[in-house]
Design an enzyme around this catalytic site. Structure first.
Site, PDB file in Angstrom:
ATOM      1  N   GLY A  94     -42.302  48.275  72.702  1.00 29.44           N
ATOM      2  CA  GLY A  94     -42.078  47.813  73.846  1.00 29.44           C
ATOM      3  C   GLY A  94     -40.680  48.016  74.184  1.00 29.44           C
ATOM      4  O   GLY A  94     -40.018  47.286  75.406  1.00 29.44           O
TER       5      GLY A  94
ATOM      6  N   GLY B  52     -38.906  50.394  75.105  1.00 32.37           N
ATOM      7  CA  GLY B  52     -38.522  51.771  75.871  1.00 32.37           C
ATOM      8  C   GLY B  52     -38.443  53.134  75.472  1.00 32.37           C
ATOM      9  O   GLY B  52     -37.710  54.036  75.968  1.00 32.37           O
ATOM     10  N   LYS B  53     -39.033  53.209  74.178  1.00 37.81           N
ATOM     11  CA  LYS B  53     -38.898  54.684  73.376  1.00 37.81           C
ATOM     12  C   LYS B  53     -39.478  55.960  74.317  1.00 37.81           C
ATOM     13  O   LYS B  53     -38.963  56.763  74.565  1.00 37.81           O
ATOM     14  CB  LYS B  53     -39.567  54.677  72.058  1.00 37.81           C
ATOM     15  CG  LYS B  53     -39.072  53.799  71.105  1.00 37.81           C
ATOM     16  CD  LYS B  53     -39.941  53.991  69.923  1.00 37.81           C
ATOM     17  CE  LYS B  53     -41.452  53.566  69.876  1.00 37.81           C
ATOM     18  NZ  LYS B  53     -41.549  52.109  70.370  1.00 37.81           N
ATOM     19  N   THR B  54     -40.774  55.665  74.979  1.00 36.37           N
ATOM     20  CA  THR B  54     -41.247  56.556  75.843  1.00 36.37           C
ATOM     21  C   THR B  54     -40.401  56.972  76.892  1.00 36.37           C
ATOM     22  O   THR B  54     -40.279  58.053  77.344  1.00 36.37           O
ATOM     23  CB  THR B  54     -42.738  56.216  76.008  1.00 36.37           C
ATOM     24  OG1 THR B  54     -43.504  55.883  74.971  1.00 36.37           O
ATOM     25  CG2 THR B  54     -43.357  57.039  76.964  1.00 36.37           C
ATOM     26  N   SER B  55     -40.039  55.999  77.440  1.00 36.35           N
ATOM     27  CA  SER B  55     -39.066  56.329  79.013  1.00 36.35           C
ATOM     28  C   SER B  55     -37.854  56.945  78.410  1.00 36.35           C
ATOM     29  O   SER B  55     -37.605  57.871  79.075  1.00 36.35           O
ATOM     30  CB  SER B  55     -38.514  54.975  79.671  1.00 36.35           C
ATOM     31  OG  SER B  55     -39.756  54.259  80.019  1.00 36.35           O
TER      32      SER B  55
ATOM     33  N   ASP C 132     -47.932  58.802  68.874  1.00 38.90           N
ATOM     34  CA  ASP C 132     -48.344  57.511  68.918  1.00 38.90           C
ATOM     35  C   ASP C 132     -49.668  57.322  69.427  1.00 38.90           C
ATOM     36  O   ASP C 132     -50.069  58.111  70.462  1.00 38.90           O
ATOM     37  CB  ASP C 132     -47.519  56.720  70.082  1.00 38.90           C
ATOM     38  CG  ASP C 132     -47.829  55.188  70.067  1.00 38.90           C
ATOM     39  OD1 ASP C 132     -48.845  54.835  69.738  1.00 38.90           O
ATOM     40  OD2 ASP C 132     -47.089  54.302  70.686  1.00 38.90           O
TER      41      ASP C 132
ATOM     42  N   THR D 125     -46.816  50.109  82.187  1.00 32.62           N
ATOM     43  CA  THR D 125     -47.326  50.563  80.831  1.00 32.62           C
ATOM     44  C   THR D 125     -48.235  49.456  80.053  1.00 32.62           C
ATOM     45  O   THR D 125     -49.206  49.751  79.417  1.00 32.62           O
ATOM     46  CB  THR D 125     -46.337  51.408  80.106  1.00 32.62           C
ATOM     47  OG1 THR D 125     -45.719  52.568  80.775  1.00 32.62           O
ATOM     48  CG2 THR D 125     -46.715  51.792  78.713  1.00 32.62           C
TER      49      THR D 125
END
Length: 594
Positions: free
Chosen positions: A18, A20-23, A45, A506
């Site tokens: 949560g 913000g790794k993906t962003s 993931d 998300t």
């Protein structure tokens, strides 16, 4: 963004769920591609949402990303990878060995461990097999939450060590020929991870003390593995614009206090700071501008405030706690995407039940959780706090199997059994057994389980059906707790699942997928909890007003999905200790005073 200066070929994005790794991974991929670099963005993931952020349907093979030249994305789908891996191992023997032997091999490859090794097989191919990715200038890995990431990164050494020491050619993974053929790639994977010129680890954290401590823990463990080129990103740093907004000032002070207490191990790292955005970072245009100073348009906010209606949401935690208490025993599970506050909600529910005079055991199956820290030094006589420790559970399980299944074996047989128990799969079995035992304890009192992030949780639940095959291969009988696990989880009078989310795109969409998975397993969620909401609060700062306004569509979406919805407001003080947790689930009329 500083971590993109002189970027190496490989960049890993890791951190507590949560944060913000993906962003950040998507933004970095887009910005590198805009510079003319050919980039492959990969998610390892199981609960990946790359598709949603990039606006492109991805697969388990490189897929061109719409609206961005030079960018390809892919998801390592564990189930698809496992199916391919299984067929690669079994296929050559069809028509050669008897059907019964082939069926036995297929069964060996049907457990949850095969999912993990198959996904890792893909990961190693991308990182360790240079010819397979030579058309790309950079490979960016959007990794899973910390616990899973650490396991993934330690697998190269674990699996290669197991292969080198295994003398029988068989294990819980079935024949090892396929793995042995990959040893050269695995060695190259390990070398790439340790090479400062080839790999940079981007540690992502929120300006919250628990998140920064988790980043420090990850950093230390990864440095011990030889991954030394590390860069810290503090994502979502809030600076108040309206100096008369007490809530905004409190939020800024909370961020600064966390930074002031940052662990020394990461305090000296090169650092990038990303300001808090007013909206969810979805779409290519937003990703191109990530890292720039945030700005909002006042007229836009005023227009949204006047045209949107606030959805009906409940803050009546008192009734929910009374409904749970009326059962007088059972299991409460908090589930959801990493970083949404499962630990906090689980702790608050446990405190609420204990304050009503019930015996409660609060525990976690998540290696990255900190239940004890959430409760601080406070205690209630009726409340006990524990943790399913993977290392201890594995040691206990190995000792038990050697004592039972190995009791009547000769020296060679015991040596072979001990060798089998050194496989990386043994930990999964041991933790699963402990989970089942914890659920069984709900027959006598309340058990509140802060479970692992979604992908791992569902894998854990799915394993209930396949577990019998695995455990009886090593032990002589099925534990009672495992035998009755699924019936207990499916009993709505015994098990109550709280799906925890945030009022953002998300987390809400991930929670919706979780609910679908639970229903396929014949488990109906008891309620959804929307955590850290600004909706019930009076805010004036433009960034906070924009974030509160953007919550509305997601609260409406949650209302359409859930049978019961509970809202918790963002807290000025971190909700730790008995009193802080009590305030978190206070009555609706108390919220303005929180």
């Amino acid at each position: 963004m500083k971590f993109l200066q002189d970027p190496p070929r490989n960049l890993f994005f890791t951190g507590k769920g949560g944060v913000g790794k993906t962003s950040l991974a998507c933004a970095a991929a887009v910005q590198l591609s805009d510079q003319g670099q050919r980039v492959l963005l990969v998610s390892t993931d199981p609960a990946s949402n790359l598709d949603e952020v990039l606006g492109t349907k991805l697969a388990n093979r490189p897929t061109p990303v719409a609206m961005v030249d030079n960018l390809w994305g892919m998801n390592i789908d564990p189930e698809a990878a496992a199916a391919e891996y299984r067929e690669r191992m079994v296929g050559p023997y069809r028509g050669v060995l008897p059907d019964a032997a082939v069926a036995s091999m297929e069964e060996q490859f049907s457990g949850s461990c095969t999912l993990e090794i198959a996904a890792f097989d893909e990961f190693a191919r991308l990182l360790g097999d240079r010819p397979a990715t030579e058309q790309f200038d950079h490979i960016l890995f959007d990794t899973a939450p910390t616990g899973h990431t650490l396991r993934l990164l330690t697998l190269p050494s674990a699996w290669s060590g197991y292969i080198e020491n295994n003398t029988t050619g068989t294990s819980c993974l079935g024949p090892l020929a396929g793995l042995q053929a990959q040893q050269a790639i695995y060695r190259q994977t390990v070398a790439s991870l340790k090479d400062k010129e080839a790999t940079r680890l981007v540690l992502v954290a929120r300006p919250e003390l628990s998140s920064l401590k988790e980043a420090a823990r990850s950093s230390e463990e990864l440095q011990a593995l030889g991954v030394a080129n590390q860069h810290l990103v503090v994502n979502g740093l809030f600076t108040a614009v309206d100096r008369d907004d007490a809530l905004a000032i409190a939020m800024q002070q909370r961020c600064q206090a966390a930074l002031d207490q940052m662990p020394e191990t990461i305090g000296t790292f090169p650092r990038t700071t990303i300001p808090l955005a007013g909206r969810s970072l979805m779409g290519i245009d937003a990703l191109r501008h990530l890292g720039e100073e945030t700005s909002v348009v006042a007229n836009e906010i005023l227009e949204e405030d006047s045209t949107d209606t606030t959805p009906e949401v409940s803050t009546d935690w008192e009734t929910l706690l009374e409904d749970l208490a009326s059962k007088r025993r059972g299991v409460i599970l908090t589930m959801g995407k990493g970083g949404v506050g499962k630990t906090t909600i689980a702790s608050a529910v446990a405190v609420g039940l204990a304050q009503r005079g019930f015996a409660v055991n609060l525990s976690t199956t998540d290696p990255a959780a900190h239940v004890a820290a959430t409760l601080a030094a406070d205690s209630l006589p009726q409340l006990t706090v524990g943790r399913i420790d993977p290392e201890q559970e594995t040691a206990d399980y190995r000792a038990e199997v050697m004592e039972t299944a190995g009791q009547h074996l000769d020296e060679q047989g015991r040596a072979l059994l001990d060798e089998d128990l050194r496989s990386p799969c043994t930990e999964e079995i041991a933790v699963f057994r402990a989970f089942a035992k914890a659920v069984a304890a709900g027959e006598d009192h309340f058990v509140v389980l802060d479970t692992a992030p979604t992908g791992h949780t569902i894998l854990l639940l799915d394993s209930a059906l396949a577990y019998h095959r695995e455990v009886t291969r090593q032990a002589s009988q099925m534990p009672e707790a495992v035998e009755h696990l699924l019936p207990r989880l499916r009993d709505p009078d015994f098990t109550h699942v709280l799906v925890v989310t945030l009022p953002e795109a998300t987390p809400v969409h991930e929670a919706a997928r979780l609910q679908e998975d639970l229903r396929r397993a014949e488990i109906e969620p008891f309620a959804w909890v929307v955590n850290q909401s600004l909706t019930p609060l009076a805010v004036h700062d433009p960034i906070l007003r924009q974030r509160r306004s953007s919550e509305r569509k997601y609260l409406l979406e949650v209302n359409s999905l859930a049978q019961r919805v509970l809202l918790t407001a963002w807290q000025v003080a971190p909700p730790t200790g008995i009193e802080g947790l009590r305030k978190l689930v206070a009555r609706s009329e108390e919220i303005d005073a929180v």
